[in-house]
Design an enzyme around this catalytic site. Sequence first.
Site, PDB file in Angstrom:
ATOM      1  N   ARG A  21       1.042  -1.117   0.009  1.00  0.00           N
ATOM      2  CA  ARG A  21      -0.077   0.018  -0.019  1.00  0.00           C
ATOM      3  C   ARG A  21       0.742   1.175  -0.018  1.00  0.00           C
ATOM      4  O   ARG A  21       1.928   1.404   0.579  1.00  0.00           O
ATOM      5  CB  ARG A  21      -0.857   0.138   1.333  1.00  0.00           C
ATOM      6  CG  ARG A  21      -1.775   1.176   1.194  1.00  0.00           C
ATOM      7  CD  ARG A  21      -2.614   1.102   2.636  1.00  0.00           C
ATOM      8  NE  ARG A  21      -1.652   1.459   3.640  1.00  0.00           N
ATOM      9  CZ  ARG A  21      -1.091   2.761   3.945  1.00  0.00           C
ATOM     10  NH1 ARG A  21      -1.729   3.930   3.284  1.00  0.00           N
ATOM     11  NH2 ARG A  21      -0.313   2.925   4.904  1.00  0.00           N
ATOM     12  N   GLN A  22       0.382   2.280  -0.720  1.00  0.00           N
ATOM     13  CA  GLN A  22       0.944   3.674  -0.728  1.00  0.00           C
ATOM     14  C   GLN A  22      -0.262   4.550  -0.152  1.00  0.00           C
ATOM     15  O   GLN A  22      -1.248   4.402  -0.467  1.00  0.00           O
ATOM     16  CB  GLN A  22       1.500   3.951  -1.889  1.00  0.00           C
ATOM     17  CG  GLN A  22       2.939   3.281  -2.309  1.00  0.00           C
ATOM     18  CD  GLN A  22       3.997   3.942  -1.473  1.00  0.00           C
ATOM     19  OE1 GLN A  22       4.205   4.169  -0.466  1.00  0.00           O
ATOM     20  NE2 GLN A  22       5.072   3.910  -2.121  1.00  0.00           N
ATOM     21  N   SER A  23       0.000   5.544   0.547  1.00  0.00           N
ATOM     22  CA  SER A  23      -0.887   6.530   0.895  1.00  0.00           C
ATOM     23  C   SER A  23      -1.781   7.570   0.084  1.00  0.00           C
ATOM     24  O   SER A  23      -2.796   7.785   0.190  1.00  0.00           O
ATOM     25  CB  SER A  23      -0.358   7.442   2.206  1.00  0.00           C
ATOM     26  OG  SER A  23      -0.009   6.615   3.155  1.00  0.00           O
ATOM     27  N   SER A  24      -0.761   7.856  -1.138  1.00  0.00           N
ATOM     28  CA  SER A  24      -1.732   8.636  -2.098  1.00  0.00           C
ATOM     29  C   SER A  24      -1.114   8.163  -3.553  1.00  0.00           C
ATOM     30  O   SER A  24       0.139   7.461  -3.687  1.00  0.00           O
ATOM     31  CB  SER A  24      -1.081  10.030  -1.827  1.00  0.00           C
ATOM     32  OG  SER A  24       0.133  10.353  -1.930  1.00  0.00           O
ATOM     33  N   GLN A  27       2.570   9.328  -4.179  1.00  0.00           N
ATOM     34  CA  GLN A  27       3.545   8.577  -3.670  1.00  0.00           C
ATOM     35  C   GLN A  27       3.656   7.341  -4.353  1.00  0.00           C
ATOM     36  O   GLN A  27       4.795   6.776  -4.667  1.00  0.00           O
ATOM     37  CB  GLN A  27       3.017   7.932  -2.172  1.00  0.00           C
ATOM     38  CG  GLN A  27       3.281   9.171  -1.154  1.00  0.00           C
ATOM     39  CD  GLN A  27       2.952   8.677   0.245  1.00  0.00           C
ATOM     40  OE1 GLN A  27       2.583   7.462   0.484  1.00  0.00           O
ATOM     41  NE2 GLN A  27       3.075   9.550   1.207  1.00  0.00           N
TER      42      GLN A  27
END
Length: 705
Positions: A21-24, A27
């Site tokens: 997972r990446q937050s945005s 990113q």
Amino acid sequence: MDESRKVQSHHLERDAYLYIRQSSMKQVVENIESTKRQYALRARAIALGWSDDRIIVIDSDQGESGASAAWREGFRRLVTDVGLGRAGMVMGLEVSRLARNNADWHRLLEICALANTLILDEDGVYDPTNFNDRLLLGLKGTMSEAELHVLKARLRGGVLNKVRRGEYRCLLPTGFVYDESGAVVLDPDAQVRETITHLFETFARVGSAHQTVKAFRDEGLRFPSRLRAPAAGVIFRPLTASVAMRTLRNPRYAGAYAYGQRVYSRTVDGKKTQRRRASDDWLACIPNAHPGYITWDRYQENLRLLASNGRGYDAARASPPREGGALLQGRAVCGRCGQHLRVRYREARGKLESWYVCDRATDSLAEPNCQSLAGPPIDEAVGLLVAEKMTPAAVELAIEIRKEIEARYEEADQLRCRAIERARIGADLAQRRFMMVDPVNRLVADTLESDWNEKLRALEKARDERERARHEDGIAIDEALRDRLVAMTTDFKRLWSDPSTPNRERKRMLAYVVEDATLVKQPADGTTKIHIRFRGGQTTTLTTVNPKASWEKVKTPAELVELVDRLLDRHIYDEIADILNARGLHPGGAAWPGRGGARFTPKRVQYLVHAYDLRPRFDRLRARGLLTKKELAARLGIHEATLTSWVKHGIIKAHAYNGHAWLYEKPATHPTKHSSRWDRLSDRAAAARASRSRNQRPRLNAKEV
């Protein structure tokens, strides 16, 4: 060695799940190394004994924040598979990749402990069933949530610091832009500015957001709307109630910098909700921070009007004037319970009638209405009073209202001209594009030609709409009509009764004079008392006659019934009908629409006699001692044919009681029957008439000289 001892055979029998997972999305695009480190954990799983085909990668949550699991489909799938016992190990680069929310993190730990599933991160392998490992994982989750809080607090603190100074740049509403120096200025587009100004002026005039939308619709105007895309510009759409309400409530249009008007939160299912804050709880409110379309005081007055319009069931509420015919709309007060009367309209006999109704007790307590009053007689009486009591200042007000109407028409026409100018610019631009293209390139030339034709059609449509609106609104006022308007405004009564004056304008003029009117219906007298309170405090009372019901309108008047009763002493039904028609009288049924020319007939007279239980003419004649033919012939000792002959020659007097039957008057002296050869009946009748004439001739008494 510790990692190998924690991995057991029953763990290897199940799959290993790698969560990425990446937050945005930023990113995902820019932090490529972090993504590579997360995918590199596959090698750790292979080294611990899992085959490559037993490693399941879940990367569907790329660009999703870890603050909650509500909107992360991949995380929910991971928790589901762990709970079903399919996962032998869950892998993540760090705790923050799995969950930033401590509740979600501990829920995952609990499920992993129940399913005997291992957790692997960059530092090692952990067994949630082991107390020390679970304690360490709990601390990591707490630190991850604290880290997120610290980052948000730092960012939020910087934003709030700029907000307090009014320097934080946020999305501006339609009608404002940032200039080169970053200051907020009005939109350079004249059509946008004038349309927004027209909206606020229209609301100040009509006093209602929905009435403002109706005014824009009737005038054929459109309202500007800025698209979210930075380079999309502004488009013009039909004004809606939600857009009008949002514009009227936005303090930026009053030149105030405002921030923190709403509180955002999330529900249990992760949906984002918002709640409006009170103006005192706003994070920042700086009046006169930049140019605006209205003043701050006007903005506060608009909010007060919107709040008043929203309280439709309050006891005291004066609604803005509308198009209906009820003159006291919003100003009529019930004289029994003290609440404002509601206005109801109904269509009767092709006309729209207004009624003032007090029915709040019916809605809440199922009680009968306080009172219900017909509007036309009340409105007529109040209108005559206002027209008679008008002062010269009120006449000047009427002139100003007439000028305001004309100025409003001119302003709407100017906005339509702006729309035509915008359409013409678009058509010219499309023409230049078409002229610059290579004629050989037909693919591009055809497209540009089609676009040019579309712009020309839009220009022609804008011109047609302007002409239609000018014709409907009567903008093109010639000099003769202007002179008539000027002459009319000098006489308030003519202005008030002018059919071209809208009902809304009459109510606006009335609002400057009358504060309210208390109505009390008196059914016993058939009247209504109107207690009017003027703006200056003076009061007056009017009395109006309540309109009659349908059955009362068609009921024969009592005077007419008395006249028929008197005529029955001397006339039959046919004669009475002729007498009534000669006097121009009409039966009660003439009150119905289309029956105004109804006349009396013998049948109608007979119906009146029976309906009102009048004494028939037969009974009246019998009471006077008149006899039937058979009875009188028996008394005189003659044949009925002889009696008929005597009546014909006037020896016996007959009185008709209908069109074909008579009663006979008993003679004072008993006539004798003679032979008609020596004493003819006609001679006897002439002698009897002569004798009656001598007896009726006046006599002179002799006097001594």
